[in-house]
Design a protein around this motif. Sequence first.
Motif, short mmCIF file in Angstrom:
data_model
loop_
_atom_site.label_atom_id
_atom_site.label_comp_id
_atom_site.label_asym_id
_atom_site.label_seq_id
_atom_site.Cartn_x
_atom_site.Cartn_y
_atom_site.Cartn_z
N SER A 178 0.89 -1.15 0.00
CA SER A 178 0.00 0.00 0.00
C SER A 178 0.93 1.21 0.00
CB SER A 178 -0.95 0.00 1.20
OG SER A 178 -0.24 -0.05 2.41
N ILE A 179 0.62 2.15 -0.86
CA ILE A 179 1.46 3.35 -1.01
C ILE A 179 0.54 4.55 -0.95
CG2 ILE A 179 3.09 4.60 -2.46
CD1 ILE A 179 3.80 1.89 -3.80
N GLU A 180 0.78 5.41 0.03
CA GLU A 180 0.01 6.63 0.13
C GLU A 180 0.83 7.78 -0.42
OE1 GLU A 180 -2.43 9.41 3.30
OE2 GLU A 180 -1.46 7.59 4.02
N ILE A 181 0.27 8.52 -1.36
CA ILE A 181 0.95 9.67 -1.96
C ILE A 181 0.01 10.87 -1.87
CG2 ILE A 181 2.06 10.65 -4.00
CD1 ILE A 181 2.43 7.72 -4.98
N ASP A 182 0.44 11.89 -1.15
CA ASP A 182 -0.32 13.12 -1.02
C ASP A 182 -1.77 12.85 -0.60
OD1 ASP A 182 -0.31 15.93 -1.07
OD2 ASP A 182 -1.08 15.98 -3.13
N GLY A 183 -1.93 11.91 0.36
CA GLY A 183 -3.24 11.61 0.90
C GLY A 183 -4.07 10.62 0.11
N VAL A 184 -3.57 10.14 -1.02
CA VAL A 184 -4.31 9.19 -1.85
C VAL A 184 -3.65 7.81 -1.72
CG1 VAL A 184 -5.04 8.60 -4.20
CG2 VAL A 184 -5.00 11.00 -3.47
N MET A 185 -4.47 6.80 -1.41
CA MET A 185 -3.95 5.44 -1.21
C MET A 185 -3.94 4.67 -2.53
SD MET A 185 -2.65 3.52 1.04
CE MET A 185 -3.11 4.34 2.55
N HIS A 186 -2.83 3.97 -2.76
CA HIS A 186 -2.67 3.10 -3.94
C HIS A 186 -2.36 1.70 -3.42
CE1 HIS A 186 -2.34 6.74 -6.46
NE2 HIS A 186 -1.75 7.23 -5.38
N HIS A 187 -2.85 0.68 -4.12
CA HIS A 187 -2.67 -0.71 -3.67
C HIS A 187 -2.09 -1.57 -4.80
CE1 HIS A 187 -4.79 0.01 0.09
NE2 HIS A 187 -5.63 0.75 -0.61
N PRO A 188 -0.84 -1.35 -5.18
CA PRO A 188 -0.28 -2.17 -6.26
C PRO A 188 0.02 -3.59 -5.78
CG PRO A 188 1.42 -0.77 -5.35
CD PRO A 188 0.13 -0.37 -4.68
N SER A 189 -0.28 -4.53 -6.63
CA SER A 189 0.11 -5.92 -6.39
C SER A 189 1.05 -6.32 -7.54
CB SER A 189 -1.13 -6.82 -6.32
OG SER A 189 -1.88 -6.72 -7.50
N VAL A 200 3.53 2.36 -9.37
CA VAL A 200 3.08 3.60 -8.76
C VAL A 200 4.22 4.61 -8.85
CG1 VAL A 200 2.33 4.73 -6.62
CG2 VAL A 200 1.48 2.44 -7.19
N PHE A 201 3.89 5.83 -9.26
CA PHE A 201 4.85 6.92 -9.41
C PHE A 201 4.63 7.93 -8.28
CE2 PHE A 201 5.69 11.17 -11.44
CZ PHE A 201 7.08 11.06 -11.45
N ALA A 202 5.69 8.29 -7.58
CA ALA A 202 5.65 9.29 -6.51
C ALA A 202 6.50 10.48 -6.92
CB ALA A 202 6.15 8.68 -5.21
N PRO A 203 5.88 11.55 -7.42
CA PRO A 203 6.63 12.73 -7.84
C PRO A 203 7.31 13.43 -6.66
CG PRO A 203 4.39 12.79 -8.72
CD PRO A 203 4.44 11.70 -7.70
N ARG A 204 8.43 14.05 -6.94
CA ARG A 204 9.13 14.81 -5.89
C ARG A 204 8.20 15.87 -5.31
NH1 ARG A 204 13.78 16.90 -9.59
NH2 ARG A 204 13.04 15.11 -10.71
N GLY A 205 8.44 16.16 -4.04
CA GLY A 205 7.68 17.20 -3.36
C GLY A 205 6.38 16.74 -2.74
N LEU A 206 5.94 15.50 -3.01
CA LEU A 206 4.69 15.00 -2.44
C LEU A 206 4.98 14.01 -1.31
CD1 LEU A 206 2.46 14.33 -5.59
CD2 LEU A 206 2.57 16.37 -4.14
N ALA A 207 4.31 14.20 -0.19
CA ALA A 207 4.47 13.29 0.95
C ALA A 207 4.00 11.90 0.55
CB ALA A 207 3.65 13.80 2.13
N HIS A 208 4.78 10.90 0.93
CA HIS A 208 4.41 9.52 0.62
C HIS A 208 4.98 8.57 1.66
CE1 HIS A 208 8.29 10.04 -1.42
NE2 HIS A 208 8.45 8.72 -1.34
N SER A 209 4.38 7.40 1.72
CA SER A 209 4.85 6.30 2.56
C SER A 209 4.36 5.01 1.93
CB SER A 209 4.32 6.43 4.00
OG SER A 209 2.92 6.30 4.03
N TYR A 210 4.96 3.91 2.32
CA TYR A 210 4.54 2.62 1.79
C TYR A 210 4.62 1.57 2.88
CZ TYR A 210 9.60 1.95 1.29
OH TYR A 210 10.94 1.86 1.54
N LYS A 211 3.85 0.50 2.68
CA LYS A 211 3.79 -0.59 3.66
C LYS A 211 3.60 -1.91 2.93
CE LYS A 211 1.12 -2.10 7.69
NZ LYS A 211 -0.06 -1.77 8.50
N VAL A 212 4.27 -2.95 3.40
CA VAL A 212 4.10 -4.30 2.84
C VAL A 212 2.82 -4.90 3.42
CG1 VAL A 212 5.09 -6.63 2.71
CG2 VAL A 212 6.58 -4.62 2.53
N GLU A 213 1.93 -5.32 2.54
CA GLU A 213 0.63 -5.86 2.94
C GLU A 213 0.52 -7.37 2.78
OE1 GLU A 213 -1.46 -4.10 4.50
OE2 GLU A 213 -1.02 -2.03 3.94
N SER A 214 1.50 -8.00 2.13
CA SER A 214 1.51 -9.46 1.96
C SER A 214 2.58 -10.05 2.87
CB SER A 214 1.77 -9.81 0.49
OG SER A 214 2.93 -9.15 0.02
#
Length: 169
Positions: free
Chosen positions: A75-86, A91-105
């Motif tokens: 799960s990757i959150e970028i600028d308040g929007v959650m993405h769930h790539p499997s 997923v692209f995270a442009p510079r300047g935007l807050a982001h974080s990621y977590k392993v879900e499997s």
Amino acid sequence: MSVENSVETKPLDLAPGEGRAIWHMGALMVFKATSADTGNQFWLAEQTSNLGYASPVHLHTREDELFYVLDGELSIEIDGVMHHPSTGGTVFAPRGLAHSYKVESETARWLVLGTPGGFDGWFFDTGKPAERLEVPAFNPAGFPDFGEVIASVEAYGGKVLGPPRGTGD
């Protein structure tokens, strides 16, 4: 015909399992290309982490990041929007935007690309050479002081904004 380049770079050819491998805060990272290899154009690492592994909320001021999932789920959150790539997701995270990621499997393996290069130096400065090509055993005593992490990220143009979020909610 060759294109003029201000920094001389050479072709790079790595076999599976090759690359500069480090253990970094509970993850195995195998760098397939470093900034030094690419004339500072980009770096590319294959990361493997276990369920629950998460980055703090942060941003980069100098580079963009791209995540490509090889196995598992993030799960990757970028600028308040959650993405769930499997597996196979990008997923692209442009510079300047807050982001974080977590392993879900149970485990996940993904490529992370940073462009332009430079930030890979932070991983090398704060990680250690991997003793084996496997995720290191969890050892809370082996984690650096969070204040030191914040200062070291800032030296590379990043900014830590907070602890990992509950991105699996």
